[in-house]
Design an enzyme around this catalytic site. Structure first.
Site, PDB file in Angstrom:
ATOM      1  N   LYS A 174       0.839  -1.202  -0.061  1.00  0.00           N
ATOM      2  CA  LYS A 174       0.084   0.184   0.188  1.00  0.00           C
ATOM      3  C   LYS A 174       0.935   1.344  -0.013  1.00  0.00           C
ATOM      4  O   LYS A 174       1.338   1.542   0.842  1.00  0.00           O
ATOM      5  CB  LYS A 174      -0.960   0.172   1.221  1.00  0.00           C
ATOM      6  N   GLU A 177      -1.522   7.751   0.045  1.00  0.00           N
ATOM      7  CA  GLU A 177      -2.471   8.038  -0.872  1.00  0.00           C
ATOM      8  C   GLU A 177      -2.033   9.611  -1.496  1.00  0.00           C
ATOM      9  O   GLU A 177      -2.297   9.745  -2.604  1.00  0.00           O
ATOM     10  CB  GLU A 177      -3.796   8.507  -0.141  1.00  0.00           C
ATOM     11  N   GLY A 227       6.706   5.242   8.393  1.00  0.00           N
ATOM     12  CA  GLY A 227       5.847   6.143   8.512  1.00  0.00           C
ATOM     13  C   GLY A 227       6.072   6.748   9.909  1.00  0.00           C
ATOM     14  O   GLY A 227       7.089   6.754  10.596  1.00  0.00           O
ATOM     15  N   GLU A 230       3.278   7.835  15.379  1.00  0.00           N
ATOM     16  CA  GLU A 230       1.947   7.599  16.052  1.00  0.00           C
ATOM     17  C   GLU A 230       1.211   6.478  15.179  1.00  0.00           C
ATOM     18  O   GLU A 230       0.505   5.533  15.976  1.00  0.00           O
ATOM     19  CB  GLU A 230       1.292   8.942  15.415  1.00  0.00           C
ATOM     20  N   GLY A 232       2.804   4.093  13.732  1.00  0.00           N
ATOM     21  CA  GLY A 232       3.485   2.880  14.059  1.00  0.00           C
ATOM     22  C   GLY A 232       2.882   2.280  15.417  1.00  0.00           C
ATOM     23  O   GLY A 232       2.796   1.099  15.223  1.00  0.00           O
ATOM     24  N   GLU A 249       9.674   1.536  10.733  1.00  0.00           N
ATOM     25  CA  GLU A 249      10.734   2.468  10.382  1.00  0.00           C
ATOM     26  C   GLU A 249       9.936   4.062  10.532  1.00  0.00           C
ATOM     27  O   GLU A 249       9.189   4.432   9.698  1.00  0.00           O
ATOM     28  CB  GLU A 249      11.221   2.539   8.946  1.00  0.00           C
ATOM     29  N   CYS A 283      13.132  11.601   7.280  1.00  0.00           N
ATOM     30  CA  CYS A 283      13.041  10.927   8.612  1.00  0.00           C
ATOM     31  C   CYS A 283      14.230  11.054   9.317  1.00  0.00           C
ATOM     32  O   CYS A 283      14.149  11.328  10.463  1.00  0.00           O
ATOM     33  CB  CYS A 283      12.637   9.330   8.678  1.00  0.00           C
ATOM     34  N   GLU A 384       8.727  16.073  16.119  1.00  0.00           N
ATOM     35  CA  GLU A 384       9.022  15.918  14.527  1.00  0.00           C
ATOM     36  C   GLU A 384       8.298  16.754  13.784  1.00  0.00           C
ATOM     37  O   GLU A 384       6.963  16.881  13.655  1.00  0.00           O
ATOM     38  CB  GLU A 384       9.044  14.559  13.972  1.00  0.00           C
TER      39      GLU A 384
HETATM   40  P1  NAP Z   1       1.974   8.398   8.269  1.00  0.00           P
HETATM   41  O1  NAP Z   1       0.801   9.325   8.323  1.00  0.00           O
HETATM   42  O2  NAP Z   1       2.290   7.342   9.421  1.00  0.00           O
HETATM   43  O3  NAP Z   1       1.499   7.447   6.932  1.00  0.00           O
HETATM   44  C1  NAP Z   1       2.440   6.481   6.651  1.00  0.00           C
HETATM   45  C2  NAP Z   1       1.583   5.448   5.744  1.00  0.00           C
HETATM   46  O4  NAP Z   1       0.629   4.571   6.863  1.00  0.00           O
HETATM   47  C3  NAP Z   1       0.771   5.897   4.718  1.00  0.00           C
HETATM   48  O5  NAP Z   1       0.668   4.906   3.728  1.00  0.00           O
HETATM   49  C4  NAP Z   1      -0.675   5.978   5.578  1.00  0.00           C
HETATM   50  O6  NAP Z   1      -1.766   5.967   4.646  1.00  0.00           O
HETATM   51  C5  NAP Z   1      -0.640   4.688   6.239  1.00  0.00           C
HETATM   52  N1  NAP Z   1      -1.569   4.589   7.467  1.00  0.00           N
HETATM   53  C6  NAP Z   1      -2.140   5.846   8.006  1.00  0.00           C
HETATM   54  N2  NAP Z   1      -2.983   5.527   9.217  1.00  0.00           N
HETATM   55  C7  NAP Z   1      -2.670   3.986   9.062  1.00  0.00           C
HETATM   56  C8  NAP Z   1      -3.523   3.123   9.847  1.00  0.00           C
HETATM   57  N3  NAP Z   1      -4.035   3.560  10.910  1.00  0.00           N
HETATM   58  N4  NAP Z   1      -3.040   1.668   9.845  1.00  0.00           N
HETATM   59  C9  NAP Z   1      -2.261   1.244   8.732  1.00  0.00           C
HETATM   60  N5  NAP Z   1      -1.714   2.438   7.870  1.00  0.00           N
HETATM   61  C10 NAP Z   1      -1.794   3.639   8.073  1.00  0.00           C
HETATM   62  O7  NAP Z   1       3.302   9.003   7.841  1.00  0.00           O
HETATM   63  P2  NAP Z   1       3.587  10.130   6.463  1.00  0.00           P
HETATM   64  O8  NAP Z   1       3.029  11.236   7.193  1.00  0.00           O
HETATM   65  O9  NAP Z   1       2.969   9.397   5.226  1.00  0.00           O
HETATM   66  O10 NAP Z   1       5.030  10.049   6.603  1.00  0.00           O
HETATM   67  C11 NAP Z   1       6.099  10.827   7.313  1.00  0.00           C
HETATM   68  C12 NAP Z   1       6.532  10.227   8.438  1.00  0.00           C
HETATM   69  O11 NAP Z   1       7.271   9.010   8.087  1.00  0.00           O
HETATM   70  C13 NAP Z   1       7.459  10.722   9.480  1.00  0.00           C
HETATM   71  O12 NAP Z   1       7.256  10.670  10.719  1.00  0.00           O
HETATM   72  C14 NAP Z   1       8.969  10.529   8.926  1.00  0.00           C
HETATM   73  O13 NAP Z   1       9.983  10.575  10.023  1.00  0.00           O
HETATM   74  C15 NAP Z   1       8.349   8.766   8.761  1.00  0.00           C
HETATM   75  N6  NAP Z   1       9.474   8.171   7.755  1.00  0.00           N
HETATM   76  C16 NAP Z   1      10.476   7.362   8.559  1.00  0.00           C
HETATM   77  C17 NAP Z   1      11.394   6.644   7.490  1.00  0.00           C
HETATM   78  C18 NAP Z   1      12.266   5.990   8.261  1.00  0.00           C
HETATM   79  O14 NAP Z   1      13.021   5.131   7.549  1.00  0.00           O
HETATM   80  N7  NAP Z   1      12.453   5.808   9.439  1.00  0.00           N
HETATM   81  C19 NAP Z   1      11.468   7.004   6.258  1.00  0.00           C
HETATM   82  C20 NAP Z   1      10.175   8.049   5.673  1.00  0.00           C
HETATM   83  C21 NAP Z   1       9.438   8.446   6.522  1.00  0.00           C
HETATM   84  P3  NAP Z   1      -2.360   7.344   3.767  1.00  0.00           P
HETATM   85  O15 NAP Z   1      -1.554   8.332   4.119  1.00  0.00           O
HETATM   86  O16 NAP Z   1      -2.557   6.776   2.373  1.00  0.00           O
HETATM   87  O17 NAP Z   1      -3.916   7.444   4.304  1.00  0.00           O
END
Ligand code: NAP
Ligand code: MG
Length: 490
Positions: A174, A177, A227, A230, A232, A249, A283, A384
């Protein structure tokens, strides 16, 4: 405009519902794609297809040589479609062309790396105190659920897909979006090389529906998520139903420690690169710069002078140095933090605004923003922000540098700048983070493990560790002396 489709059990499918996700270019707000939004049932259909494919052995039953060949072909095709993939990634995410070029090149490298690694010798044998040959072998986990964010849409996907396929798993994937386009292109490539039906499934839609269904499914054996911390936490809860393996991650608030004996211009330069690369939507960004007292004023002055010159603009424009923020929602979240910082009493030394002039008014652009006079208890120092916003803090000595560096719930990355090699190593070893640098920031390699301490996650991507996330470990004991055990008298 692109009409995106999902890929389930070897077929391209629109969603059953006509509720679409409208995908926009964040540099212009032009609509660039319509993406399907799957329901829970459609997600379950994809999971079932992956499970059936796993059980059938069409993929796990191939020789590692055969699987490696498929992976190498995927790498070839990524390179053949390099320009197209770069352009789509820029359009979808808003990043710079030069940044997207790295992503696409690294994506091909990652497939090649795992094609090689899966052929490396593996397993162990043990001498045991019986006439038994003990072996340890690696096996695929089963169905891998892969959930990725929008900041590196292609690359974060590949960091999961390449090792998952190499190890013999089947996949339900997945994308976010906000950025689903390169996901579809990548799966097109995977289809083109002839990976068997049901092995690779792509489902698009909301995290709260599609992501949640994957994380809680009894038929998914491992979930690999990149992602926010929260979400996670939600994944970890959902995964507890069938105790599936998890790899998380997550976010960071990484310290970049600069000692007075560092090469000054190098330190300033990397401290800019550490946070403004990717508009801070990385990240591992070095979002907390910690500077030794004796050079603090001089450092801030030079840093602000250099940051002022950074040109923010559309990713495809040759003279842009920082691209767009990936979505309006993310832009507003960043602007909100900038306001919080000011309310908390930090000094806004540079930037702080959305950029609306010189043709940027249609897109989501934020000035490089620098806060000074910050304290550790401020939200802008603890949370963050995930944007082009840096805090610069002062420290007295080595002990205080380490204390400030570790004064965070996160533990993803960190760096030390110093001309004293022993001190640099001493300090970096004390930084509680998984990805670290000395006199550098950001470069990382497919060979090395990627992941965080503390609330930055569980598990490691890349390298042999990234493969292990998608492998089970089995012991086999072969009796070399076949006669009754004799425990019960006969
Ligand atoms: P996010 O809001 O946590 O979303 C990540 C993914 O999870 C998206 O595909 C999202 O779907 C999905 N998601 C949302 N709610 C979910 C749920 N309840 N159950 C399962 N999946 C769910 O993060 P983001 O805002 O996209 O990305 C930014 C974050 O990623 C930052 O905190 C960053 O530090 C972290 N990040 C970490 C790394 C690493 O390697 N450590 C690398 C890159 C990014 P939709 O958005 O499509 O609804
Ligand atoms: Mg987009």
């Amino acid at each position: 405009m692109l009409e995106l489709k999902m890929f389930i059990n070897g077929e391209w499918k629109p969603a059953k519902s006509d509720q679409m996700n409208i995908v926009i270019n964040p540099a212009t707000q032009e609509v660039i794609a319509n993406a399907p939004r799957a329901s829970k049932e459609e997600t379950e259909e994809a999971i079932e297809a992956a499970q059936a494919a796993f059980v059938s052995g069409v993929w796990s039953g191939l020789t590692t040589h055969d699987r490696a060949q498929y992976l190498n072909k995927i790498a070839d095709k990524i390179e053949e479609r390099y320009d197209e993939l770069v352009e789509l990634e820029v359009m979808d995410n808003g990043k710079l062309k030069a940044e997207a070029e790295f992503d696409v090149a690294d994506a091909a490298t990652c497939f090649r790396y795992y094609a090689g690694l899966i052929l490396a010798p593996e397993g162990e044998t043990y001498q045991v105190p019986e006439n038994v040959q003990a072996l340890v072998v690696r096996e695929p986990v089963g169905v891998a659920g892969l959930i990725v964010p929008w900041n590196f849409p292609l690359l974060m996907s590949v960091w999961k897909i390449a090792p998952a396929l190499a190890a013999g798993n089947t996949i339900v994937y997945k994308p976010a979006e906000a950025t689903p386009i390169s996901a579809m292109k990548l799966v097109e490539i995977i289809e083109e090389v002839g990976i068997p039906k049901g092995v690779m499934n792509l489902v698009m839609g909301k995290g709260s529906i599609v992501g949640q269904t994957i994380a809680e499914s009894k038929d998914v054996d491992v979930v690999s998520f990149t992602g926010s911390t929260e979400v996670g936490r939600e994944i970890m809860k959902a995964a507890s139903g069938n105790l599936k393996k998890i790899s998380l991650e997550l976010g960071g608030k990484s310290p970049n420690i600069i000692f007075a004996d560092a090469d000054f211009e190098t330190a300033v330069d990397y401290a800019l690169f550490g946070i403004f690369f990717g508009a801070g939507q990385v990240c591992s960004s070095g979002s907390r710069v910690l500077v030794e007292e004796s050079i603090y004023d001089q450092f801030v002055e030079r840093y602000v002078e250099r940051a002022k010159q950074i040109k923010v603009g559309p990713g495809m424009a040759e003279d842009s140095q920082v691209g767009a923020i990936a979505s309006e929602q993310q832009m507003n979240a960043i602007l909100n933090y900038i306001e919080i910082g000011q309310q908390e009493g930090a000094t806004l030394a540079l930037g702080g605004n959305r950029l609306m002039t010189n043709g940027l008014d249609k897109g989501f652009f934020i000035e490089p923003t620098v806060f000074t006079n910050v304290t550790s208890n401020m939200r802008i120092v603890q949370e963050e922000i995930f944007g082009p916003v840096v805090t610069i803090q002062k420290f007295k000595d080595e002990a205080e540098a380490i204390q400030l560096a570790n004064d965070t719930d996160f533990g993803l990355a960190g760096a030390v700048f110093s001309g004293d090699g022993a001190k640099a190593l001493r300090v970096i070893k004390r930084v509680r983070a998984g990805i670290t640098w000395v006199n550098s920031y950001h470069p990382t390699y497919v060979e090395a493990p990627w992941g965080g301490y503390k609330q930055s996650g569980i598990g490691r991507s890349l390298g042999k560790y990234g493969l292990e996330d998608f492998q089970e470990i089995k012991q086999i004991n072969i009796n070399l002396d076949v006669h009754p055990v004799g425990w019960f008298p006969n």
